[in-house]
Motif scaffolding. Structure first.
Motif, mmCIF file in Angstrom:
data_model
loop_
_atom_site.group_PDB
_atom_site.id
_atom_site.type_symbol
_atom_site.label_atom_id
_atom_site.label_comp_id
_atom_site.label_asym_id
_atom_site.label_seq_id
_atom_site.Cartn_x
_atom_site.Cartn_y
_atom_site.Cartn_z
ATOM 1 N N LEU A 44 0.828 -1.202 0.000
ATOM 2 C CA LEU A 44 0.000 0.000 0.000
ATOM 3 C C LEU A 44 0.861 1.250 0.000
ATOM 4 C CD1 LEU A 44 -2.778 -0.728 2.652
ATOM 5 C CD2 LEU A 44 -3.055 -0.604 0.199
ATOM 6 N N LYS A 45 0.446 2.215 -0.805
ATOM 7 C CA LYS A 45 1.078 3.536 -0.768
ATOM 8 C C LYS A 45 0.588 4.232 0.492
ATOM 9 C CE LYS A 45 0.765 3.685 -5.749
ATOM 10 N NZ LYS A 45 -0.085 4.117 -6.836
ATOM 11 N N PRO A 46 1.370 5.169 1.025
ATOM 12 C CA PRO A 46 0.909 5.891 2.220
ATOM 13 C C PRO A 46 -0.470 6.531 2.027
ATOM 14 C CG PRO A 46 3.220 6.349 1.852
ATOM 15 C CD PRO A 46 2.731 5.560 0.658
ATOM 16 N N SER A 47 -0.740 7.085 0.853
ATOM 17 C CA SER A 47 -2.050 7.716 0.610
ATOM 18 C C SER A 47 -3.176 6.685 0.639
ATOM 19 C CB SER A 47 -2.049 8.465 -0.727
ATOM 20 O OG SER A 47 -1.809 7.567 -1.799
ATOM 21 N N GLU A 48 -2.907 5.468 0.165
ATOM 22 C CA GLU A 48 -3.920 4.409 0.182
ATOM 23 C C GLU A 48 -4.186 3.944 1.617
ATOM 24 O OE1 GLU A 48 -2.973 2.407 -4.173
ATOM 25 O OE2 GLU A 48 -1.761 1.818 -2.440
ATOM 26 N N GLY A 49 -3.120 3.824 2.387
ATOM 27 C CA GLY A 49 -3.269 3.437 3.783
ATOM 28 C C GLY A 49 -4.059 4.476 4.565
ATOM 29 N N ASN A 50 -3.765 5.749 4.316
ATOM 30 C CA ASN A 50 -4.498 6.826 4.991
ATOM 31 C C ASN A 50 -5.965 6.834 4.590
ATOM 32 O OD1 ASN A 50 -2.301 7.767 6.431
ATOM 33 N ND2 ASN A 50 -1.662 9.160 4.799
ATOM 34 N N PHE A 51 -6.231 6.612 3.308
ATOM 35 C CA PHE A 51 -7.612 6.548 2.821
ATOM 36 C C PHE A 51 -8.383 5.456 3.557
ATOM 37 C CE2 PHE A 51 -10.415 4.083 0.009
ATOM 38 C CZ PHE A 51 -11.440 4.989 -0.156
ATOM 39 N N LEU A 52 -7.803 4.255 3.658
ATOM 40 C CA LEU A 52 -8.477 3.135 4.316
ATOM 41 C C LEU A 52 -8.658 3.394 5.811
ATOM 42 C CD1 LEU A 52 -6.765 0.156 2.476
ATOM 43 C CD2 LEU A 52 -9.125 0.934 2.215
ATOM 44 N N LYS A 53 -7.629 3.941 6.456
ATOM 45 C CA LYS A 53 -7.737 4.255 7.889
ATOM 46 C C LYS A 53 -8.853 5.259 8.140
ATOM 47 C CE LYS A 53 -2.915 3.430 9.026
ATOM 48 N NZ LYS A 53 -1.629 4.054 9.373
ATOM 49 N N ASN A 54 -8.924 6.299 7.322
ATOM 50 C CA ASN A 54 -9.966 7.313 7.489
ATOM 51 C C ASN A 54 -11.357 6.747 7.228
ATOM 52 O OD1 ASN A 54 -8.206 9.360 8.243
ATOM 53 N ND2 ASN A 54 -7.843 9.972 6.128
ATOM 54 N N LEU A 55 -11.471 5.882 6.224
ATOM 55 C CA LEU A 55 -12.758 5.264 5.916
ATOM 56 C C LEU A 55 -13.214 4.386 7.076
ATOM 57 C CD1 LEU A 55 -14.949 4.971 3.724
ATOM 58 C CD2 LEU A 55 -13.663 3.005 2.858
ATOM 59 N N ILE A 56 -12.289 3.603 7.612
ATOM 60 C CA ILE A 56 -12.619 2.738 8.748
ATOM 61 C C ILE A 56 -12.997 3.585 9.962
ATOM 62 C CG2 ILE A 56 -11.656 1.106 10.420
ATOM 63 C CD1 ILE A 56 -10.009 -0.042 8.009
ATOM 64 N N LYS A 57 -12.212 4.621 10.225
ATOM 65 C CA LYS A 57 -12.492 5.495 11.372
ATOM 66 C C LYS A 57 -13.889 6.122 11.252
ATOM 67 C CE LYS A 57 -9.153 8.197 12.649
ATOM 68 N NZ LYS A 57 -8.219 9.336 12.734
ATOM 69 N N LYS A 58 -14.250 6.504 10.039
ATOM 70 C CA LYS A 58 -15.554 7.134 9.804
ATOM 71 C C LYS A 58 -16.719 6.173 10.066
ATOM 72 C CE LYS A 58 -18.119 9.516 6.146
ATOM 73 N NZ LYS A 58 -18.056 10.010 4.768
ATOM 74 N N HIS A 59 -16.505 4.881 9.790
ATOM 75 C CA HIS A 59 -17.605 3.910 9.851
ATOM 76 C C HIS A 59 -17.469 2.876 10.966
ATOM 77 C CE1 HIS A 59 -19.488 5.218 6.099
ATOM 78 N NE2 HIS A 59 -18.265 5.419 5.661
ATOM 79 N N VAL A 60 -16.408 2.923 11.747
ATOM 80 C CA VAL A 60 -16.104 1.857 12.703
ATOM 81 C C VAL A 60 -17.259 1.562 13.668
ATOM 82 C CG1 VAL A 60 -14.973 3.323 14.438
ATOM 83 C CG2 VAL A 60 -14.331 0.908 14.215
ATOM 84 N N HIS A 61 -17.984 2.556 14.071
ATOM 85 C CA HIS A 61 -19.055 2.344 15.041
ATOM 86 C C HIS A 61 -20.362 1.876 14.407
ATOM 87 C CE1 HIS A 61 -16.558 3.922 18.186
ATOM 88 N NE2 HIS A 61 -16.311 5.001 17.459
ATOM 89 N N HIS A 62 -20.397 1.842 13.085
ATOM 90 C CA HIS A 62 -21.639 1.492 12.400
ATOM 91 C C HIS A 62 -21.538 0.217 11.557
ATOM 92 C CE1 HIS A 62 -22.974 5.454 13.579
ATOM 93 N NE2 HIS A 62 -21.886 5.957 13.032
#
Length: 85
Positions: A44-62
């Motif tokens: 993973l490129k750093p930008s791809e890793g950040n994208f996935l982390k942010n997506l997970i963080k946004k939806h983790v509780h749902h």
């Protein structure tokens, strides 16, 4: 004859085996058909890793409460939009 439909999230392997003949492949060619895909070591490129982390963080509780359709639209579709097929 009645046509039945199934949701991926609710069907079990036994149900599938009753509907279709699933051949897992026993010879060398069939048994390793997808090895190239599953064993591909993508870095993973750093930008791809950040994208996935942010997506997970946004939806983790749902995520656990999303229906199959909502999961597709709110989570998976966002990832698929990033992939250049």
């Amino acid at each position: 004859m009645e046509t039945r439909s199934y949701n991926f999230s609710s069907i079990h392997l036994l149900d599938l085996q009753n509907i279709v003949a699933i051949d897992m492949g026993t010879d060398e060619a069939h048994g390793h058909k997808f090895d190239e895909w599953f064993k591909f070591a993508y870095k993973l490129k750093p930008s791809e890793g950040n994208f996935l982390k942010n997506l997970i963080k946004k939806h983790v509780h749902h995520l656990s409460s999303y229906s199959e359709e909502k999961l597709k639209m709110k989570f998976l579709a966002i990832i698929f939009d990033k992939i250049d097929f």
